[in-house]
Design a protein around this motif. Structure first.
Motif, short mmCIF file in Angstrom:
data_model
loop_
_atom_site.label_atom_id
_atom_site.label_comp_id
_atom_site.label_asym_id
_atom_site.label_seq_id
_atom_site.Cartn_x
_atom_site.Cartn_y
_atom_site.Cartn_z
N SER A 135 0.83 -1.21 0.00
CA SER A 135 0.00 0.00 0.00
C SER A 135 0.87 1.26 0.00
N THR A 136 1.95 1.24 0.78
CA THR A 136 2.84 2.40 0.83
C THR A 136 3.52 2.64 -0.52
N ILE A 137 3.96 1.56 -1.16
CA ILE A 137 4.58 1.69 -2.49
C ILE A 137 3.58 2.28 -3.49
N PHE A 171 -1.78 -1.32 -13.27
CA PHE A 171 -1.65 -2.76 -13.11
C PHE A 171 -0.73 -3.18 -11.98
N VAL A 172 0.27 -2.37 -11.63
CA VAL A 172 1.14 -2.73 -10.51
C VAL A 172 0.37 -2.74 -9.18
N PRO A 173 -0.39 -1.68 -8.84
CA PRO A 173 -1.20 -1.76 -7.61
C PRO A 173 -2.23 -2.89 -7.64
N THR A 174 -2.82 -3.15 -8.81
CA THR A 174 -3.78 -4.24 -8.91
C THR A 174 -3.11 -5.58 -8.65
N GLY A 175 -1.88 -5.74 -9.16
CA GLY A 175 -1.14 -6.97 -8.90
C GLY A 175 -0.80 -7.14 -7.42
#
Length: 388
Positions: A135-137, A171-175
Motif C-alpha cells: 500500500s505504501t509503495i 496494473f502494478v497496484p492491482t497486482g
C-alpha cells in the motif's frame, strides 16, 4: 451499447453499499451484544462503516460530473467536467488503496482469533506487513507519478514533464492487491482443516472464510476494465464501468469479511432445532477432565453439572469455547480451544448440530474436598452423581 451507464451505475453503487453497510451493522451487534467478543478486527470493520461512506461520496461525485456518459456528450455539454473528474480520479486512487488496506487488515486481525500456532501467527503478521508495504509503495507511485504533480491536471502547462506510464499505475497496484487477496484466501485453509469436526463442517468453515475468493474474481474483471480505461477508449463511459466494478469489489470484500460473524445469526435463530433428538442430546456432551487431583476417594464428593452457561475454574468465570461456538462466535471458540487445551489426551469432544459450526455442551467435573469420615458416617447418597 447503452447511451448512458449512469442509471445502472447509481443502482449498483447504492444497492451494494446498502448490503455491505447492513453486514457491518449486523456484525457490530452480533459481536458486541450477542456473544460479547468485540475485538480489534471488529473495531477495524466498524471504522470501515465511515470510510465506505466516504468512498460512496466519491463514486456519486464521479457520476454527478459525467461518469457513465458518452465522452462526446460531456465534451459538447459540460467540457469543464473533465477537469473535475481528473481531480476526483487522483483522490480516488489514494482513497481506494486505503479502503483495501483497512479491509484486508480486518480479515487478518480476524485470523489472529484462531491463530493457535506460532507459525500461523507469524504468517498472518507477515501478510499484514506485505499489505502495508504494498500500500505504501502504491501511494508513493501515485503521489510521484508526475513531477510536478500539477502536470497531471494541466498537462498543457507542463509540456516537457514526463509522467509515469498510466499502465504501470493501473496494473502494478492491482497486482499487489491481488497477491495479498490470494494470500488471505489461502492462509486459513490449513488451520481450519485441522479442527476436530466432521468433514462437512470443516468444508463449511473453509467456505465461509473463503468467500473472499469472489473478490479475487471481481479484481480480475476490474483489470479488463482498467485496460480499456488506460487506452482512453471513451474515457467517461468506461469510467462508468470502472465505478460499477470497483463498487462491487469493495462491497463484496466487506461482506466477505463479515460473513463469519453473520454465522452467529444463522446458528442462533435459524439452524438450531426446536426439539433436539436423542442423538443430538447425546452428541452435545463434552466430557472435560479438569486439572488437579483426578482420583476420587471416600474423602471427596463429586458433583457433575452441565456447563451450558459458564465454566468456573476457581479463579474466574469464563465462557466455554463450546458455548462460544454454539452462539456462532467461531473465532473466539477456536482460539479458546487452542489456548486452553493443556491436556489433549484428557479431553474428548463430541460435536453436534448439522448446520452449526461447533455446537457442544460442556460437562465439568468439580472436586470438593470434605473432612474424612468413617464408613458408618457416610450419607446414603454419598456415591450418587447428580446432574445439576
Amino acid at each position: 451499447m447503452l447511451e448512458s451507464l449512469q442509471p445502472i451505475s447509481y443502482a449498483v453503487v447504492s444497492v451494494f453499499f446498502f448490503l455491505s453497510t447492513s453486514t457491518i451493522l449486523l456484525r457490530v451487534y452480533a459481536r458486541g451484544y450477542l456473544v460479547r467478543s468485540f475485538g480489534l478486527d471488529d473495531w477495524c470493520m466498524f471504522s470501515i462503516l465511515f470510510f465506505n461512506a466516504g468512498q460512496q461520496v466519491i463514486l456519486y461525485y464521479f457520476l454527478h460530473y459525467g461518469a457513465g456518459l458518452q465522452l462526446d456528450t460531456v465534451y459538447t455539454t459540460h467540457p469543464e467536467w473533465l477537469l473535475n473528474l481528473s481531480y476526483a480520479l487522483f483522490a480516488e486512487e489514494i482513497y481506494y488503496i486505503w479502503m483495501h488496506w483497512v479491509i484486508k487488515m480486518a480479515f487478518l486481525l480476524f485470523y489472529l482469533r484462531f491463530a493457535t500456532t506460532r507459525t500461523f501467527r507469524y504468517l498472518v503478521y507477515s501478510t499484514m506487513g506485505l499489505n502495508t508495504i504494498f500500500s505504501t509503495i502504491t501511494w508513493t507511485l501515485y503521489v510521484l507519478q508526475c513531477m510536478p504533480l500539477d502536470a497531471l491536471f494541466h498537462p498543457a502547462a507542463h509540456p516537457t514533464t514526463k509522467c509515469v506510464d498510466r499502465a504501470v499505475l493501473a496494473f502494478v497496484p492491482t497486482g499487489f492487491s491481488a497477491f495479498v487477496d490470494i494470500a488471505i484466501l489461502i492462509l486459513p485453509i490449513r488451520p481450519l482443516w485441522h479442527i476436530q469436526v466432521s468433514l462437512r463442517k470443516r468444508l463449511t468453515l473453509i467456505s465461509i472464510v473463503s468467500l473472499g475468493s469472489l473478490v479475487v474474481l471481481v479484481s480480475m474483471l476490474r483489470i479488463i476494465v482498467l485496460n480499456l480505461f488506460e487506452k482512453n477508449i471513451d474515457l467517461t463511459y468506461t469510467l462508468g464501468k470502472l465505478i460499477i466494478v470497483s463498487s462491487i469489489e469493495i462491497d463484496l470484500a466487506i461482506i466477505a469479511a463479515n460473513a463469519p460473524s453473520l454465522k452467529i445469526y444463522w446458528s442462533k435463530y435459524i439452524s438450531r432445532p426446536s426439539t433436539p433428538t436423542r442423538k443430538d442430546q447425546y452428541e452435545s456432551i463434552t466430557l472435560s477432565t479438569l486439572q488437579g487431583q483426578k482420583v476420587l476417594s471416600q474423602s471427596s464428593s463429586c458433583h457433575i453439572s452441565s456447563s451450558n452457561k459458564t465454566v468456573r475454574d476457581g479463579r474466574r468465570d469464563m465462557m466455554s469455547p463450546e458455548r462460544m461456538a454454539e452462539e456462532g462466535d467461531m473465532g473466539m471458540a477456536i482460539t479458546r480451544i487452542g489456548n486452553e487445551d493443556l491436556n489433549r489426551e484428557s479431553q474428548e469432544a463430541l460435536w453436534t448440530s448439522e448446520d452449526g459450526i461447533i455446537v457442544t455442551s460442556s460437562v465439568g467435573v468439580v472436586v470438593h474436598a470434605k473432612p474424612e469420615q468413617h464408613d458408618d458416617q457416610l450419607e446414603a447418597n454419598y456415591y450418587v452423581f447428580d446432574k445439576a
